[in-house]
Design an enzyme around this catalytic site. Structure first.
Site, short mmCIF file in Angstrom:
data_model
loop_
_atom_site.label_atom_id
_atom_site.label_comp_id
_atom_site.label_asym_id
_atom_site.label_seq_id
_atom_site.Cartn_x
_atom_site.Cartn_y
_atom_site.Cartn_z
CD GLU A 162 -2.73 -1.27 -0.10
OE1 GLU A 162 -2.93 -0.24 -0.78
OE2 GLU A 162 -3.14 -2.39 -0.46
CE1 TYR A 176 -4.58 -0.15 -9.10
CE2 TYR A 176 -6.96 -0.13 -8.94
CZ TYR A 176 -5.75 -0.70 -8.64
OH TYR A 176 -5.69 -1.84 -7.85
CG ASP A 258 -9.47 -6.02 -10.74
OD1 ASP A 258 -9.43 -5.10 -9.91
OD2 ASP A 258 -8.54 -6.84 -10.91
CG HIS A 263 -6.09 -6.64 -8.22
ND1 HIS A 263 -7.06 -5.67 -8.36
CD2 HIS A 263 -5.36 -6.29 -7.13
CE1 HIS A 263 -6.93 -4.79 -7.38
NE2 HIS A 263 -5.91 -5.14 -6.63
#
Length: 445
Positions: A162, A176, A258, A263
């Site tokens: 993180e 992202y 996602d 991921h």
């Protein structure tokens, strides 16, 4: 300028959604976690700590949310202070101290912004919350449900993962979504593995390359959440399902969920880094990690850089190790010419005129949850959903860029065009609609 992503969570949404869809222990808490992440807006509204003040120049401060969703919570321990006796607080304290030391002493980076920014952390977030994230202001950790997930402060590499999202935000600002989002995820795993090996005194060849080892309860058939050396092999469990990560560009997953499979597809650059680190030899901290950080800071990696562009940037700063780095990328199918990012397919079959569907993806585990309610069917949720739908104004729903490891909601209401809303932009009505539709009917009985 492309807006930078500012928030991230550890458990991918597809993993939480798979657990939530079962009747296994922990399923209810996974469903609760999916819903709880809708409250990002509320977290920002209640920053009223009520505990001993941290030293004004503390490098880091750990707070407790006391199982609420108020951030940052109550200050408990800061740099220079002794152990608190609270396991999660002290795990977070030791983890952030080790992470900051590694970046400063091993990589020459002073905190995530290279200007010594103090780090704020919060533990005991929510009730049995199955996630961890960076929200652009602080690091936040749940306690886990005690049935599937342990404390998210327990594996130190979760914390470093993180923290590294904050590093990416303040360097390349990788968007992202799609390939740039998968790179964003991968960079966090890179530095997480680096710290884990550094603390164990391992070389790249000796490291196990597992991310989130110890995050699952012993009854779960899982070695970790991800395996950088062998993507797709970290777990195979009735509750979790089989690890869906891929490790070669030929297997790139094209999906609308996602944030374009960030991921799932992060396994491709993860494997490239692992191969490069072993080929370069020695410790990862002294070998491959400085190359990846130099690429992030080079100016050649832009917010929408794809795999090939990032590969080229790492080779350009690799010096004597350029051939090893180039070969590592080639082994996962990534050439150095910047190419078009694989496209994402359009939405699935549209819902009917009486159906309300909500899909939630994202989160540290990268799992996706989906539910629907037919307003004309005998469903105990129909009345509440109809009431919310009657007053919704989807046309004015606010969109925006997705945030790392946070959630994105897709609303399909009675045949109207679908609308995607990042969780930090959810209105109270949209949050309530998502909570009801994503729950099973008997959960609300």
């Amino acid at each position: 300028m492309t807006p930078r992503d500012t928030s991230c969570a550890f458990v991918p949404p597809y993993l939480l959604a798979h657990i939530a869809s079962t009747d296994a222990p922990g399923a209810e808490r996974s469903r609760d976690t999916l819903v709880l992440d809708q409250e990002f807006r509320a977290r920002r509204e209640a920053r009223t700590p009520t505990g001993p003040a941290a030293p004004p120049t503390a490098a880091w401060t750990v707070h407790s949310a006391d199982n609420t969703t108020r951030l940052p919570g109550r200050p408990v321990r800061a740099a220079g202070q002794s152990e608190s006796g609270d396991v999660a607080v002290d795990e977070a304290a030791e983890g952030i101290a080790a992470t900051l030391r590694m970046f400063a002493d091993g990589l020459g980076l002073a905190s995530y912004d290279d200007a010594g920014a103090p780090v704020s952390l919060t533990v005991h977030y929510g009730q049995d919350y199955d996630n961890a994230f960076w929200d652009g202001v602080q690091l936040v950790f749940g306690d886990g449900d005690g049935k599937v997930f342990e404390r998210f402060t327990k594996p130190v590499d979760v914390l470093t993962h993180e923290f590294a999202h904050a590093v990416t935000e303040h360097t390349a600002g990788l968007v992202y979504r799609g390939q740039s989002g998968a790179l964003n995820e991968s960079v966090s795993d890179v530095f997480a593995a680096c710290l884990k090996q550094h603390l164990r005194g391992e070389t790249a060849e000796e490291g196990d390359w597992l991310i989130g080892e110890g995050l699952f309860l012993p009854t779960v058939r899982a070695r970790a959440l991800r395996d950088m050396a062998a993507p797709g092999t970290a777990y195979d469990d009735p509750v979790l399902g089989k690890d869906p990560q891929v490790g070669h560009l030929d297997d790139y997953v094209e999906t609308t969920e996602d944030n374009g499979g960030v991921h799932l597809n992060s396994g491709i650059p993860n494997k490239a880094f692992q191969l490069a680190a072993v080929a370069i030899g020695g410790t990862t901290l002294e070998g491959a990690a400085p190359i990846w950080l130099a690429a992030l800071r080079s100016g050649d990696v832009r917010p929408t850089t794809d795999f090939a562009g990032f590969a080229a940037a790492t080779v350009a700063v690799a010096g004597e190790h350029a051939d090893a780095v180039r070969q590592a990328w080639a082994e996962v199918g990534v050439g150095l010419e910047v190419g078009a990012e694989p496209g994402r397919p359009g939405p699935g079959a549209p819902v009917g005129g009486s159906v309300v569907r909500v899909t939630r993806s994202g989160g540290f585990a990268g799992r996706t949850a989906s539910g629907e309610v037919d307003l004309e069917a005998d469903d105990p949720r129909a009345s509440d959903v109809r009431h919310l739908v009657d007053r919704l104004d989807l046309a004015s729903a606010r969109g925006g860029p997705p945030m790392p490891d946070m959630f994105v909601y897709r609303f399909e209401v009675c045949g109207a065009p679908p609308v995607e809303v990042p969780e930090q932009q959810l209105t109270d009505d949209l949050a309530a609609l998502a909570r009801i539709v994503l729950a099973r009917p008997d959960d609300l009985a």
